[in-house]
Design an enzyme around this catalytic site. Structure first.
Site, PDB file in Angstrom:
ATOM      1  N   LYS A  85      52.500  16.171 -52.971  1.00 30.95           N
ATOM      2  CA  LYS A  85      52.186  16.512 -51.575  1.00 30.95           C
ATOM      3  C   LYS A  85      52.560  15.337 -50.675  1.00 30.95           C
ATOM      4  CE  LYS A  85      48.217  18.202 -48.830  1.00 30.95           C
ATOM      5  NZ  LYS A  85      46.779  18.554 -48.883  1.00 30.95           N
ATOM      6  N   SER A 160      45.879  23.383 -47.545  1.00 27.72           N
ATOM      7  CA  SER A 160      47.033  22.723 -46.979  1.00 27.72           C
ATOM      8  C   SER A 160      48.077  22.306 -48.028  1.00 27.72           C
ATOM      9  CB  SER A 160      46.591  21.474 -46.209  1.00 27.72           C
ATOM     10  OG  SER A 160      45.975  20.544 -47.075  1.00 27.72           O
ATOM     11  N   SER A 184      41.802  22.621 -50.055  1.00 26.44           N
ATOM     12  CA  SER A 184      43.270  22.569 -50.003  1.00 26.44           C
ATOM     13  C   SER A 184      43.996  22.453 -51.328  1.00 26.44           C
ATOM     14  CB  SER A 184      43.721  21.427 -49.107  1.00 26.44           C
ATOM     15  OG  SER A 184      43.664  21.837 -47.779  1.00 26.44           O
TER      16      SER A 184
HETATM   17  N1  GLN Z   1      41.544  24.566 -44.715  1.00 22.82           N
HETATM   18  C1  GLN Z   1      40.616  23.505 -44.480  1.00 22.82           C
HETATM   19  C2  GLN Z   1      40.935  22.831 -43.174  1.00 22.82           C
HETATM   20  O1  GLN Z   1      41.761  23.316 -42.495  1.00 22.82           O
HETATM   21  C3  GLN Z   1      40.650  22.536 -45.607  1.00 22.82           C
HETATM   22  C4  GLN Z   1      41.821  21.638 -45.544  1.00 22.82           C
HETATM   23  C5  GLN Z   1      41.883  20.668 -46.692  1.00 22.82           C
HETATM   24  O2  GLN Z   1      41.185  20.819 -47.687  1.00 22.82           O
HETATM   25  N2  GLN Z   1      42.662  19.640 -46.500  1.00 22.82           N
HETATM   26  O3  GLN Z   1      40.390  21.841 -42.831  1.00 22.82           O
END
Ligand code: GLN
Length: 534
Positions: A85, A160, A184
């Site tokens: 990532k 994400s 994420s």
């Molecule tokens: N979808 C969640 C957010 O938008 C979690 C994102 C993540 O875990 N980085 O914050």
């Protein structure tokens, strides 16, 4: 030899050990497939064709030498190509966090995760796409491209860490690393039919990972199967003095535990199903899938217990106050001065076309070059650079967080969110007083359509309802593929379903063992494959 691409890390390791392939052959296969298929999927932001090939060649030499030595063993990840990532710093390589503001940022050092992977002689294929600064659940918030779901390219891969999950699922790498602040790793793994593991907070170092919400962020693997996820975790888990929240946990060798997993271990296991996870909004087929898994476990002698996590309903609100508050503070550093994009003129429109790269680092890793001449004052540089560099979702969160932390509102928002976090921790503590593990859905529906939730932030936030409380409580959890939606599913047909397993603090061993047993029962990888559409 395209079939090499869909092998797991442990299968590739066996072939390498037995001289049946080379790292170069494995790597070349992935690079070729990436070249052919990633134009459609957009799972990579950057592919290191030359670097990966060179590394693979060097690793083959190294493997040859090891084989001729007295101890001919080499680590699982030696010679294995991974995607990463684009939030992990890797010395000399770009780390953009899928943001314009870091578009030309070259990492000055290795994150601890990358350092450990290098010690294992992994092969770096490239950086995987993500939501900008890891804010999102669909990868649509990337400033550069939207990743598609390999099971249906009209759909999101989740986020994400969507690029990581899509690249693993489409066999464009052997495994990947992502980060999980509110889901994420688990949510994209669930939506792409692969395994995603979020370790206990403090088990994997956050050093050199671009910070979003420091009290929630945790790095972890995305993998083709449960054993691979344990292999990847083994490589990176452990105390690190560079991360103040790193903990001296008793780390086990999780791959050994998975290899020894046996159905007899389920006898007497108490498995909790939170009633709040099976309520309104959950897709009918996901509900019946969980009931099926529940029955399978019961047949093996598990005791299924209905439990309650009564404050689940408040977890999203608490998360979005805490995460945005921490983000507003963490993202203060992107000021157009120290690194990243600096607006060139007193006009945000011009700024986008003139990013200042870090290819001209001075001795202190500061930007050299770039002009301030067209700005009236320092504040204008800040405002114009941040206006041009951040995307809408990031700006929304900075505003939310700044508001929540501002004088006069702190007690009403941040403090209240911190109190709810305590309640959530207590909910889990009470639950784990009664059961050994908790299972439930990873997400309320399978992969949604690209664009479906993009203009409705609230409905996007709600897609994390089952994952977020785990981060608030610092717990480990993972998602494994547990089935597929039917032809008649109104939320989308033929799409993977993710099952979430949540464990007590630092109980990755029990979690992985149970995951492996469920994986063997479901046999997902043998029964279903993506790719009909790409
Ligand atoms: N979808 C969640 C957010 O938008 C979690 C994102 C993540 O875990 N980085 O914050």
């Amino acid at each position: 030899m395209t079939s090499l691409n869909n092998l797991t890390i442990h299968e590739l390791h066996e072939l390498l050990k037995n001289n049946e392939t080379t790292s170069l052959e494995i790597t070349a296969n992935y690079l070729e497939k990436i070249k052919q298929k990633d134009v459609l999927l957009n799972s990579y932001l950057y592919v290191d064709y030359t670097g990966a090939t060179e590394q693979a060649e060097q690793t083959d030499e190294y493997i040859k030498k090891i084989k001729n030595s007295a101890n001919s063993d080499f680590p699982y990840l030696t010679g294995i190509p991974l995607s990463i990532k684009d939030i992990f710093l890797m010395k000399g390589k770009k780390t953009t966090c899928a943001s314009k503001i870091l578009e030309n940022f070259i990492s000055p050092y290795d994150s601890t995760v990358i350092k450990k992977l290098k010690e294992n002689n992994f092969v770096f294929l490239g950086k995987a796409n993500m939501d900008e600064f890891a804010m999102g659940s669909s990868t649509e918030n990337s400033a550069f491209k939207t990743t598609k779901n390999p099971w249906d390219i009209k759909r999101v891969p989740g986020g994400s860490s969507g690029g990581s999950a899509a690249s693993v699922s489409a066999d464009l790498c052997a495994g990947s690393f992502g980060t999980d602040t509110g889901g994420s790793i688990r949510q994209p793994a669930g939506l792409c039919g692969v395994v995603g593991l979020k370790p206990t907070y403090g088990m994997v170092s956050r050093y050199g990972i671009v910070a979003f919400s420091s009290s929630l962020d945790q790095a972890g693997p995305i993998a083709k199967d449960v054993l691979d996820s344990a292999i990847l975790l083994d490589a990176v888990a452990g105390f690190d003095g560079f991360d103040q929240t790193s903990r001296k946990f008793k780390i086990k060798k999780y791959s050994d535990i998975v290899k020894k997993a046996d159905k007899s271990k389920i006898k007497g296991l108490k498995v909790g199903i939170p009633k709040e996870f099976l309520s309104e909004g959950l897709d009918d087929e996901i509900l019946s899938n969980i009931q099926e898994i529940q029955n399978n476990l019961r047949e093996l002698g598990a005791e299924i217990v209905e439990i309650s996590l009564p404050d689940t309903a408040y977890s999203i609100a608490a998360y979005y106050v805490m995460a945005t508050s921490e983000a507003s503070s963490n993202l203060e550093r992107y000021d157009g001065i120290r690194y990243g994009l600096r607006s060139a003129k007193n006009s945000p429109d011009n700024a986008l076309n003139s990013p200042i790269g870090l290819n001209s680092l001075d001795d202190n890793n500061m930007i050299s070059g770039g002009t301030t001449a067209n700005h009236a004052n320092l504040e204008e540089i800040y405002i114009n650079s941040r206006t041009a560099g951040f995307g809408n979702e990031v700006k929304r969160r900075i505003m939310l967080g700044t508001f929540a932390l501002s004088a006069g509102y702190y007690d009403a928002y941040y403090k209240k969110a911190a109190l709810i976090r305590k309640l959530i921790i207590k909910n889990y503590k009470d639950a784990f007083g009664k059961v050994d593990l908790i299972i439930g859905p990873t997400s309320p529906t399978a992969a949604f359509l690209i664009g479906e939730k993009a203009n409705d932030p609230l409905s996007m936030y709600l897609s994390d309802i089952y994952t977020i409380s785990v981060n608030l409580a610092y717990l480990p959890a993972m998602s494994i593929p547990s089935g597929i939606t039917s032809k008649n599913n109104s939320n989308g047909a033929g799409l993977p379903i993710g099952l979430q397993i949540i464990a007590p603090w630092c109980s990755e061993d029990k979690m992985l063992e149970t995951a492996k047993i469920i994986e063997d029962i479901v046999d997902f990888r043998k029964k279903y494959q993506p790719g009909a559409t790409f």
